[in-house]
Design a protein around this motif. Structure first.
Motif, PDB file in Angstrom:
ATOM      1  N   GLU A  30      -3.403  30.368  46.025  1.00 54.31           N
ATOM      2  CA  GLU A  30      -3.116  31.518  45.167  1.00 54.31           C
ATOM      3  C   GLU A  30      -1.795  32.136  45.583  1.00 54.31           C
ATOM      4  OE1 GLU A  30      -6.283  34.265  45.943  1.00 54.31           O
ATOM      5  OE2 GLU A  30      -5.913  34.242  48.110  1.00 54.31           O
ATOM      6  N   ILE A  31      -1.222  32.891  44.664  1.00 58.78           N
ATOM      7  CA  ILE A  31      -0.004  33.655  44.921  1.00 58.78           C
ATOM      8  C   ILE A  31      -0.290  35.107  44.567  1.00 58.78           C
ATOM      9  CG2 ILE A  31       2.440  33.959  44.367  1.00 58.78           C
ATOM     10  CD1 ILE A  31       2.428  31.022  43.413  1.00 58.78           C
ATOM     11  N   ILE A  32      -0.087  35.999  45.540  1.00 56.59           N
ATOM     12  CA  ILE A  32      -0.309  37.424  45.330  1.00 56.59           C
ATOM     13  C   ILE A  32       1.039  38.129  45.472  1.00 56.59           C
ATOM     14  CG2 ILE A  32      -1.611  39.468  46.004  1.00 56.59           C
ATOM     15  CD1 ILE A  32      -3.427  37.207  45.207  1.00 56.59           C
ATOM     16  N   VAL A  33       1.464  38.805  44.413  1.00 57.04           N
ATOM     17  CA  VAL A  33       2.737  39.534  44.430  1.00 57.04           C
ATOM     18  C   VAL A  33       2.444  41.029  44.442  1.00 57.04           C
ATOM     19  CG1 VAL A  33       4.928  39.957  43.261  1.00 57.04           C
ATOM     20  CG2 VAL A  33       3.876  37.678  43.159  1.00 57.04           C
ATOM     21  N   ALA A  34       3.043  41.732  45.400  1.00 52.03           N
ATOM     22  CA  ALA A  34       2.896  43.192  45.505  1.00 52.03           C
ATOM     23  C   ALA A  34       4.205  43.832  45.077  1.00 52.03           C
ATOM     24  CB  ALA A  34       2.554  43.585  46.942  1.00 52.03           C
ATOM     25  N   LYS A  76       4.517  53.520  48.933  1.00 52.22           N
ATOM     26  CA  LYS A  76       3.831  53.391  50.216  1.00 52.22           C
ATOM     27  C   LYS A  76       4.543  52.475  51.194  1.00 52.22           C
ATOM     28  CE  LYS A  76      -0.783  54.474  48.459  1.00 52.22           C
ATOM     29  NZ  LYS A  76      -2.197  54.016  48.362  1.00 52.22           N
ATOM     30  N   GLY A  77       5.613  51.829  50.755  1.00 53.62           N
ATOM     31  CA  GLY A  77       6.397  51.007  51.649  1.00 53.62           C
ATOM     32  C   GLY A  77       5.965  49.548  51.664  1.00 53.62           C
ATOM     33  N   VAL A  78       6.854  48.708  52.220  1.00 54.96           N
ATOM     34  CA  VAL A  78       6.627  47.264  52.180  1.00 54.96           C
ATOM     35  C   VAL A  78       5.463  46.841  53.074  1.00 54.96           C
ATOM     36  CG1 VAL A  78       8.303  46.756  54.012  1.00 54.96           C
ATOM     37  CG2 VAL A  78       7.792  45.019  52.281  1.00 54.96           C
ATOM     38  N   SER A  79       5.247  47.527  54.199  1.00 53.22           N
ATOM     39  CA  SER A  79       4.130  47.152  55.078  1.00 53.22           C
ATOM     40  C   SER A  79       2.797  47.355  54.370  1.00 53.22           C
ATOM     41  CB  SER A  79       4.169  47.972  56.370  1.00 53.22           C
ATOM     42  OG  SER A  79       5.274  47.617  57.165  1.00 53.22           O
ATOM     43  N   ALA A  80       2.638  48.497  53.720  1.00 53.73           N
ATOM     44  CA  ALA A  80       1.398  48.758  52.980  1.00 53.73           C
ATOM     45  C   ALA A  80       1.220  47.759  51.850  1.00 53.73           C
ATOM     46  CB  ALA A  80       1.396  50.184  52.440  1.00 53.73           C
ATOM     47  N   ALA A  81       2.320  47.403  51.169  1.00 56.43           N
ATOM     48  CA  ALA A  81       2.235  46.433  50.079  1.00 56.43           C
ATOM     49  C   ALA A  81       1.754  45.087  50.592  1.00 56.43           C
ATOM     50  CB  ALA A  81       3.602  46.295  49.406  1.00 56.43           C
ATOM     51  N   LYS A  82       2.290  44.635  51.716  1.00 57.94           N
ATOM     52  CA  LYS A  82       1.866  43.341  52.263  1.00 57.94           C
ATOM     53  C   LYS A  82       0.427  43.385  52.751  1.00 57.94           C
ATOM     54  CE  LYS A  82       5.756  42.875  54.729  1.00 57.94           C
ATOM     55  NZ  LYS A  82       6.860  42.297  55.553  1.00 57.94           N
ATOM     56  N   ASN A  83       0.035  44.491  53.360  1.00 54.05           N
ATOM     57  CA  ASN A  83      -1.355  44.606  53.815  1.00 54.05           C
ATOM     58  C   ASN A  83      -2.326  44.575  52.641  1.00 54.05           C
ATOM     59  OD1 ASN A  83      -0.661  44.764  56.530  1.00 54.05           O
ATOM     60  ND2 ASN A  83      -0.680  46.992  56.574  1.00 54.05           N
ATOM     61  N   GLN A  84      -1.971  45.272  51.565  1.00 56.06           N
ATOM     62  CA  GLN A  84      -2.847  45.275  50.397  1.00 56.06           C
ATOM     63  C   GLN A  84      -2.913  43.898  49.748  1.00 56.06           C
ATOM     64  OE1 GLN A  84      -4.934  47.636  49.031  1.00 56.06           O
ATOM     65  NE2 GLN A  84      -4.559  48.646  50.993  1.00 56.06           N
ATOM     66  N   ALA A  85      -1.791  43.200  49.750  1.00 55.73           N
ATOM     67  CA  ALA A  85      -1.782  41.856  49.184  1.00 55.73           C
ATOM     68  C   ALA A  85      -2.662  40.920  50.007  1.00 55.73           C
ATOM     69  CB  ALA A  85      -0.354  41.327  49.117  1.00 55.73           C
ATOM     70  N   ASP A  98       2.260  47.416  60.554  1.00 54.87           N
ATOM     71  CA  ASP A  98       2.215  48.849  60.857  1.00 54.87           C
ATOM     72  C   ASP A  98       2.853  49.612  59.705  1.00 54.87           C
ATOM     73  OD1 ASP A  98       2.599  51.461  61.812  1.00 54.87           O
ATOM     74  OD2 ASP A  98       2.895  50.785  63.871  1.00 54.87           O
ATOM     75  N   GLU A  99       2.047  50.381  58.991  1.00 57.41           N
ATOM     76  CA  GLU A  99       2.527  51.064  57.787  1.00 57.41           C
ATOM     77  C   GLU A  99       3.382  52.290  58.093  1.00 57.41           C
ATOM     78  OE1 GLU A  99      -0.684  51.650  55.030  1.00 57.41           O
ATOM     79  OE2 GLU A  99      -1.341  49.548  55.194  1.00 57.41           O
ATOM     80  N   ASN A 100       3.512  52.627  59.363  1.00 58.94           N
ATOM     81  CA  ASN A 100       4.400  53.727  59.752  1.00 58.94           C
ATOM     82  C   ASN A 100       5.825  53.261  60.022  1.00 58.94           C
ATOM     83  OD1 ASN A 100       2.374  55.835  59.778  1.00 58.94           O
ATOM     84  ND2 ASN A 100       1.566  54.882  61.637  1.00 58.94           N
ATOM     85  N   ILE A 101       6.041  51.955  59.993  1.00 56.15           N
ATOM     86  CA  ILE A 101       7.366  51.395  60.284  1.00 56.15           C
ATOM     87  C   ILE A 101       8.035  50.984  58.982  1.00 56.15           C
ATOM     88  CG2 ILE A 101       8.616  49.563  61.484  1.00 56.15           C
ATOM     89  CD1 ILE A 101       6.385  49.466  63.515  1.00 56.15           C
ATOM     90  N   ARG A 102       9.231  51.473  58.739  1.00 60.05           N
ATOM     91  CA  ARG A 102       9.946  51.187  57.493  1.00 60.05           C
ATOM     92  C   ARG A 102      10.947  50.042  57.641  1.00 60.05           C
ATOM     93  NH1 ARG A 102      13.336  54.728  55.679  1.00 60.05           N
ATOM     94  NH2 ARG A 102      13.238  53.904  53.560  1.00 60.05           N
ATOM     95  N   PHE A 103      11.450  49.825  58.839  1.00 58.17           N
ATOM     96  CA  PHE A 103      12.440  48.773  59.058  1.00 58.17           C
ATOM     97  C   PHE A 103      12.006  47.889  60.219  1.00 58.17           C
ATOM     98  CE2 PHE A 103      14.742  52.135  56.939  1.00 58.17           C
ATOM     99  CZ  PHE A 103      15.523  51.448  56.014  1.00 58.17           C
ATOM    100  N   ALA A 104      12.374  46.594  60.134  1.00 59.34           N
ATOM    101  CA  ALA A 104      12.019  45.617  61.163  1.00 59.34           C
ATOM    102  C   ALA A 104      10.510  45.564  61.403  1.00 59.34           C
ATOM    103  CB  ALA A 104      12.759  45.915  62.469  1.00 59.34           C
ATOM    104  N   GLU A 105       9.743  45.855  60.365  1.00 55.90           N
ATOM    105  CA  GLU A 105       8.278  45.840  60.501  1.00 55.90           C
ATOM    106  C   GLU A 105       7.756  44.417  60.719  1.00 55.90           C
ATOM    107  OE1 GLU A 105       9.117  44.462  56.600  1.00 55.90           O
ATOM    108  OE2 GLU A 105       9.821  46.314  57.543  1.00 55.90           O
TER     109      GLU A 105
END
Length: 305
Positions: A33-37, A64-73, A170-177
């Motif tokens: 499967e492919i999941i796109v956030a 919510k940022g890229v970390s949250a998007a990847k976690n949800q995906a 880590d959803e608190n990190i915006r860069f280099a997560e």
């Protein structure tokens, strides 16, 4: 072979995402499967994703940022293995097949990576960037990654239970997560490195990787958190943090130097030299940063930089 889920975060990547998706659909081993956030794109990305209706699943998650998007995906995936691809990067056709075979064959590896090409609008400008510039290997590689990261996220595949074990991004990190995430995985699991180019990383000045001050500042924060979490580990390896910070300040200084911010570059070069006074090249850059900007511009023009 085991099943693979592909996770692709995106935000206003209409110019690139079709090429990225086609590189996934062109794999010799198709993913489960492919999941796109999507982070709230306004540039037509949604229309492109809808054109693949029935071939992928996508959802929108704004603010919510890229970390949250990847976690949800990842939470929506079913595969035994997870592979990540940014919407502006590419995979070569055998990427998933080669990595799935490695993880199936070697249960001692919790995750795997490979070499990568760097490319831009003019084409590939560094072939095999990891093997050219660094010394990657398989095994317990936390120390090496901490000092001189050799993982490109475009090349990662990991077992789903490893992702769950370390708790996701880590959803608190915006860069280099992503670097912070792979360090946590490497602290717990062995890496399997494939010395082949299986992906291509797109270099573009509008990407988050070009917000270098925030990137390196975030890495410094990651070092602090690991030191706080594993004080005995770093106490037993006194050179580990020193070498990591040397590389951090050295690279950060180079980036400021490249864009003509010589005063900021000098401060970072001095911080690097405090960790490694014998670094001859840093002394040369420090001396060059003291030259008048007009002289530096002439020197660069003369060298063709």
């Amino acid at each position: 072979m085991s099943s693979v889920s592909v996770v692709i975060p995106c935000l206003n990547d209409a110019a690139y995402i079709r090429e990225a998706l086609d590189s996934v659909f062109g794999q010799t081993l198709p993913p489960e499967e492919i999941i796109v956030a999507d982070g709230g794109s306004t540039d037509g990305t949604a229309d492109i994703l809808n054109s693949y209706r029935g071939r992928l699943t996508w959802f929108r998650q704004e603010g919510k940022g890229v970390s949250a998007a990847k976690n949800q995906a990842v939470a929506r995936t079913r595969g035994e293995y997870i592979a990540f691809l940014d919407a502006d990067d590419l995979w070569y056709p055998e990427k998933l097949e080669r990595q799935t075979a490695l993880l199936d064959r070697c249960p001692e590896y919790g995750f795997c990576s490979s070499d990568v090409d760097f490319f831009d609008e003019s084409g590939v400008f560094i072939h095999g960037a990891i093997g050219t510039e660094k010394q990657p290997r398989s095994g317990y590689v936390f120390d090496e990654l901490f000092v001189n990261n050799f993982i490109s996220s475009a090349t990662i595949m990991l077992r789903r239970f490893c992702f769950d074990r370390v708790g996701g991004f880590d959803e608190n990190i915006r860069f280099a997560e992503d670097t912070e995430m792979w360090l946590r995985v490497a602290k717990e699991f062995r890496l399997g490195y494939i010395p082949e180019v299986l992906a291509a990383y797109r270099v573009r000045r509008s990407s988050r990787s070009f917000q270098f001050a925030e990137h390196y500042r975030s890495l410094g924060g990651t070092f602090d958190r690991f030191l706080g979490k594993y004080p005995d580990y770093f106490k037993a390896r006194p050179g580990l943090m020193r070498n990591a910070r040397y590389n951090l300040y050295r690279r950060w200084g180079y980036r400021h130097f490249e864009v003509g911010e010589y005063r900021r570059a000098r401060g970072l070069f001095l911080r690097a030299l405090r960790r490694r006074p014998s670094a001859g090249m840093i002394w040369k850059y420090l001396a060059a940063s003291l030259l008048p900007p007009s002289v530096l511009r002439k020197l660069r023009k003369h060298r063709g930089d």
